[in-house]
Write a protein that holds these residues in place. Sequence first.
Motif, PDB file in Angstrom:
ATOM      1  N   TRP A  89      61.092  53.508  32.310  1.00 46.82           N
ATOM      2  CA  TRP A  89      62.548  53.425  32.230  1.00 46.82           C
ATOM      3  C   TRP A  89      63.105  53.399  30.811  1.00 46.82           C
ATOM      4  CZ3 TRP A  89      63.727  48.964  36.241  1.00 46.82           C
ATOM      5  CH2 TRP A  89      63.593  49.476  37.542  1.00 46.82           C
ATOM      6  N   PHE A  90      62.347  52.817  29.868  1.00 50.16           N
ATOM      7  CA  PHE A  90      62.914  52.523  28.550  1.00 50.16           C
ATOM      8  C   PHE A  90      62.012  53.030  27.433  1.00 50.16           C
ATOM      9  CE2 PHE A  90      64.160  48.776  31.272  1.00 50.16           C
ATOM     10  CZ  PHE A  90      65.479  49.162  31.447  1.00 50.16           C
ATOM     11  N   THR A  91      62.588  53.144  26.234  1.00 48.00           N
ATOM     12  CA  THR A  91      61.789  53.451  25.056  1.00 48.00           C
ATOM     13  C   THR A  91      60.968  52.220  24.685  1.00 48.00           C
ATOM     14  OG1 THR A  91      63.618  52.808  23.596  1.00 48.00           O
ATOM     15  CG2 THR A  91      63.464  55.143  24.196  1.00 48.00           C
ATOM     16  N   PRO A  92      59.864  52.410  23.945  1.00 51.08           N
ATOM     17  CA  PRO A  92      58.988  51.282  23.610  1.00 51.08           C
ATOM     18  C   PRO A  92      59.739  50.130  22.935  1.00 51.08           C
ATOM     19  CG  PRO A  92      57.906  53.340  23.074  1.00 51.08           C
ATOM     20  CD  PRO A  92      59.318  53.698  23.459  1.00 51.08           C
ATOM     21  N   GLY A  93      59.470  48.917  23.419  1.00 50.24           N
ATOM     22  CA  GLY A  93      60.067  47.726  22.835  1.00 50.24           C
ATOM     23  C   GLY A  93      61.371  47.299  23.463  1.00 50.24           C
ATOM     24  N   PHE A  94      61.939  48.132  24.347  1.00 45.32           N
ATOM     25  CA  PHE A  94      63.207  47.793  24.994  1.00 45.32           C
ATOM     26  C   PHE A  94      62.948  47.424  26.446  1.00 45.32           C
ATOM     27  CE2 PHE A  94      67.198  48.468  27.187  1.00 45.32           C
ATOM     28  CZ  PHE A  94      68.140  47.999  26.281  1.00 45.32           C
ATOM     29  N   THR A  95      63.698  46.462  26.948  1.00 47.01           N
ATOM     30  CA  THR A  95      63.612  46.110  28.366  1.00 47.01           C
ATOM     31  C   THR A  95      64.902  45.439  28.806  1.00 47.01           C
ATOM     32  OG1 THR A  95      62.279  45.006  30.077  1.00 47.01           O
ATOM     33  CG2 THR A  95      62.631  43.816  28.002  1.00 47.01           C
ATOM     34  N   VAL A  96      65.139  45.430  30.095  1.00 42.78           N
ATOM     35  CA  VAL A  96      66.222  44.656  30.705  1.00 42.78           C
ATOM     36  C   VAL A  96      65.570  43.859  31.836  1.00 42.78           C
ATOM     37  CG1 VAL A  96      68.451  44.690  31.878  1.00 42.78           C
ATOM     38  CG2 VAL A  96      67.933  46.419  30.138  1.00 42.78           C
ATOM     39  N   PRO A  97      65.236  42.598  31.589  1.00 41.21           N
ATOM     40  CA  PRO A  97      64.478  41.834  32.583  1.00 41.21           C
ATOM     41  C   PRO A  97      65.110  41.799  33.966  1.00 41.21           C
ATOM     42  CG  PRO A  97      64.520  40.675  30.479  1.00 41.21           C
ATOM     43  CD  PRO A  97      65.453  41.837  30.341  1.00 41.21           C
ATOM     44  N   GLY A  98      66.425  41.744  34.024  1.00 41.35           N
ATOM     45  CA  GLY A  98      67.087  41.693  35.321  1.00 41.35           C
ATOM     46  C   GLY A  98      66.856  42.939  36.150  1.00 41.35           C
ATOM     47  N   LEU A  99      66.814  44.091  35.504  1.00 39.66           N
ATOM     48  CA  LEU A  99      66.560  45.332  36.241  1.00 39.66           C
ATOM     49  C   LEU A  99      65.106  45.405  36.707  1.00 39.66           C
ATOM     50  CD1 LEU A  99      68.599  47.932  34.150  1.00 39.66           C
ATOM     51  CD2 LEU A  99      69.231  46.859  36.328  1.00 39.66           C
ATOM     52  N   VAL A 100      64.189  44.946  35.868  1.00 40.29           N
ATOM     53  CA  VAL A 100      62.786  44.913  36.287  1.00 40.29           C
ATOM     54  C   VAL A 100      62.615  43.962  37.473  1.00 40.29           C
ATOM     55  CG1 VAL A 100      60.437  44.372  35.568  1.00 40.29           C
ATOM     56  CG2 VAL A 100      61.997  45.505  33.970  1.00 40.29           C
ATOM     57  N   ARG A 101      63.345  42.864  37.441  1.00 44.31           N
ATOM     58  CA  ARG A 101      63.292  41.922  38.580  1.00 44.31           C
ATOM     59  C   ARG A 101      63.854  42.576  39.840  1.00 44.31           C
ATOM     60  NH1 ARG A 101      65.702  38.214  36.235  1.00 44.31           N
ATOM     61  NH2 ARG A 101      67.811  38.555  37.019  1.00 44.31           N
ATOM     62  N   ASP A 102      64.941  43.323  39.701  1.00 42.49           N
ATOM     63  CA  ASP A 102      65.492  44.049  40.850  1.00 42.49           C
ATOM     64  C   ASP A 102      64.444  44.987  41.452  1.00 42.49           C
ATOM     65  OD1 ASP A 102      67.999  42.876  40.700  1.00 42.49           O
ATOM     66  OD2 ASP A 102      68.843  44.473  39.458  1.00 42.49           O
ATOM     67  N   HIS A 103      63.686  45.649  40.584  1.00 44.32           N
ATOM     68  CA  HIS A 103      62.641  46.567  41.041  1.00 44.32           C
ATOM     69  C   HIS A 103      61.603  45.802  41.869  1.00 44.32           C
ATOM     70  CE1 HIS A 103      59.681  49.602  41.288  1.00 44.32           C
ATOM     71  NE2 HIS A 103      59.820  50.164  40.088  1.00 44.32           N
ATOM     72  N   ARG A 104      61.147  44.678  41.332  1.00 44.15           N
ATOM     73  CA  ARG A 104      60.111  43.905  42.003  1.00 44.15           C
ATOM     74  C   ARG A 104      60.589  43.344  43.343  1.00 44.15           C
ATOM     75  NH1 ARG A 104      58.396  41.723  37.911  1.00 44.15           N
ATOM     76  NH2 ARG A 104      56.369  42.752  37.731  1.00 44.15           N
ATOM     77  N   GLU A 105      61.890  43.020  43.417  1.00 46.91           N
ATOM     78  CA  GLU A 105      62.422  42.373  44.615  1.00 46.91           C
ATOM     79  C   GLU A 105      62.981  43.344  45.645  1.00 46.91           C
ATOM     80  OE1 GLU A 105      65.238  39.578  43.096  1.00 46.91           O
ATOM     81  OE2 GLU A 105      63.691  38.210  42.320  1.00 46.91           O
ATOM     82  N   ALA A 106      62.953  44.649  45.368  1.00 49.78           N
ATOM     83  CA  ALA A 106      63.450  45.629  46.338  1.00 49.78           C
ATOM     84  C   ALA A 106      62.559  45.626  47.583  1.00 49.78           C
ATOM     85  CB  ALA A 106      63.486  47.016  45.716  1.00 49.78           C
ATOM     86  N   ASP A 107      63.131  46.030  48.695  1.00 49.39           N
ATOM     87  CA  ASP A 107      62.377  46.105  49.946  1.00 49.39           C
ATOM     88  C   ASP A 107      61.425  47.306  49.897  1.00 49.39           C
ATOM     89  OD1 ASP A 107      62.255  45.334  52.999  1.00 49.39           O
ATOM     90  OD2 ASP A 107      62.404  47.525  52.878  1.00 49.39           O
ATOM     91  N   PRO A 108      60.124  47.100  50.085  1.00 55.91           N
ATOM     92  CA  PRO A 108      59.175  48.218  49.980  1.00 55.91           C
ATOM     93  C   PRO A 108      59.461  49.355  50.950  1.00 55.91           C
ATOM     94  CG  PRO A 108      58.010  46.123  49.889  1.00 55.91           C
ATOM     95  CD  PRO A 108      59.433  45.811  50.268  1.00 55.91           C
ATOM     96  N   GLY A 109      59.837  49.017  52.195  1.00 56.94           N
ATOM     97  CA  GLY A 109      60.104  50.076  53.162  1.00 56.94           C
ATOM     98  C   GLY A 109      61.288  50.933  52.766  1.00 56.94           C
ATOM     99  N   ALA A 110      62.360  50.304  52.316  1.00 52.19           N
ATOM    100  CA  ALA A 110      63.537  51.065  51.899  1.00 52.19           C
ATOM    101  C   ALA A 110      63.250  51.848  50.624  1.00 52.19           C
ATOM    102  CB  ALA A 110      64.717  50.115  51.687  1.00 52.19           C
ATOM    103  N   TYR A 111      62.497  51.243  49.692  1.00 50.32           N
ATOM    104  CA  TYR A 111      62.105  51.961  48.475  1.00 50.32           C
ATOM    105  C   TYR A 111      61.301  53.203  48.833  1.00 50.32           C
ATOM    106  CZ  TYR A 111      60.197  52.689  43.764  1.00 50.32           C
ATOM    107  OH  TYR A 111      59.853  53.225  42.543  1.00 50.32           O
ATOM    108  N   ALA A 112      60.349  53.061  49.743  1.00 50.73           N
ATOM    109  CA  ALA A 112      59.537  54.200  50.154  1.00 50.73           C
ATOM    110  C   ALA A 112      60.390  55.267  50.820  1.00 50.73           C
ATOM    111  CB  ALA A 112      58.426  53.734  51.105  1.00 50.73           C
ATOM    112  N   ALA A 113      61.386  54.859  51.600  1.00 53.85           N
ATOM    113  CA  ALA A 113      62.283  55.833  52.234  1.00 53.85           C
ATOM    114  C   ALA A 113      63.082  56.597  51.179  1.00 53.85           C
ATOM    115  CB  ALA A 113      63.214  55.125  53.207  1.00 53.85           C
ATOM    116  N   CYS A 114      63.451  55.917  50.107  1.00 54.48           N
ATOM    117  CA  CYS A 114      64.135  56.606  49.004  1.00 54.48           C
ATOM    118  C   CYS A 114      63.195  57.602  48.330  1.00 54.48           C
ATOM    119  CB  CYS A 114      64.650  55.592  47.990  1.00 54.48           C
ATOM    120  SG  CYS A 114      66.069  54.609  48.549  1.00 54.48           S
ATOM    121  N   CYS A 115      61.907  57.246  48.240  1.00 52.65           N
ATOM    122  CA  CYS A 115      60.918  58.196  47.728  1.00 52.65           C
ATOM    123  C   CYS A 115      60.837  59.428  48.633  1.00 52.65           C
ATOM    124  CB  CYS A 115      59.552  57.534  47.621  1.00 52.65           C
ATOM    125  SG  CYS A 115      59.413  56.266  46.352  1.00 52.65           S
TER     126      CYS A 115
END
Length: 371
Positions: free
Chosen positions: A146-172
């Motif tokens: 998602w980001f260039t080296p050294g940059f992050t947004v912890p809240g967005l990474v947390r959103d990724h981890r907490e997403a529903d796997p089934g719905a994420y897979a359906a988006c895939c």
Amino acid sequence: MLNHLVEGPASAPPLLLGPSLGTSYALWDEVAPELSIGHRVIRWDLPGHGGSAAGLIGPGATVGDLAGLVLDLADSLGVDRFAYAGVSLGGAVGLHLAVHHPERVSSLAVICSSAHFNGAEPWEERAALVRAEGLDELAGSADARWFTPGFTVPGLVRDHREADPGAYAACCDALAAFDLRDRLGGITAPTLLVAGREDPATPPAHLREIADAVPGAALVEIPGASHLAPAERPEAVLTALRGHFDGGAKRGMAVRREVLGDAHVDRAQGRQTPFTARFQDFISRYAWGEIWTDETLSRRERSMVTMTALVAHGHYEELAMHVRAARRNGLTPDEIGAVLLQTAVYCGVPAANSAFATAQRVLAEEDGAAG
């Protein structure tokens, strides 16, 4: 119904903002508040992401299904026609809407996205992985994707981890089946493409492909931005979106000419110097491009308000200009006189006396020119 957040005046033009896969509407946190100054901004969450229910989509979902959910959201909010900006999967939703529902999309911005996502196989593999093992492994590599080296947004990474796997897979599944390359030439909405120059997922070539195919489209590349440009380079994204959706100074200049007349604006432009150029841009962009274009008040009403304010502050040269504008906006001499009489009560008799003298001179000049 998709979870969403609405910001900005209810009377302002609506602007929908779509997220990327794995994020929530927090992706727009650094951009949406500024856009909401002149728009009714509506941010939404993908199914199973943020606050949206996972059951809104299932296996085999398509981008068209997601676009249908966005239209349902717009309908529920009483929004018929809207501007739209989306990142990655959210950008694909925007392209689908522009192709299949052109009557709904007034203007489009596609950010770090594509008309296709490198074929079905990688997304089918990712969907299978997520359905089998969940999102921890993918969330662990989110920063690199998602980001260039050294940059992050912890809240967005947390959103990724907490997403529903089934719905994420359906988006895939939806990304696996998405390919609009043969339909891009039919897009009629004014279109802006925004590429992150360091984006490995949808590199600038993908956005350039869309820009080359959509009639009249424009392309902006943002240095130092990877796949989530609104989070990593919000100022640059904001500048690009404002110019595209607001029309910026160009839109304001058109209104300025309609209200004040070409002769006045040409004189003002002729007197412009490098010292005053930014001020002239400010006037066109904000006073004329945002305030005078707000349809909450008619131009007649805005002329009455403006004349009153100018009398209150003793700006009689400006008053002369806006008496002419008031006539152009449909006020009669009697109505202008009624406004100035009102100022005698609330701004003072001496101020109204000077205002009447100014207005009488302007109206006499106009009568003479007409004769």
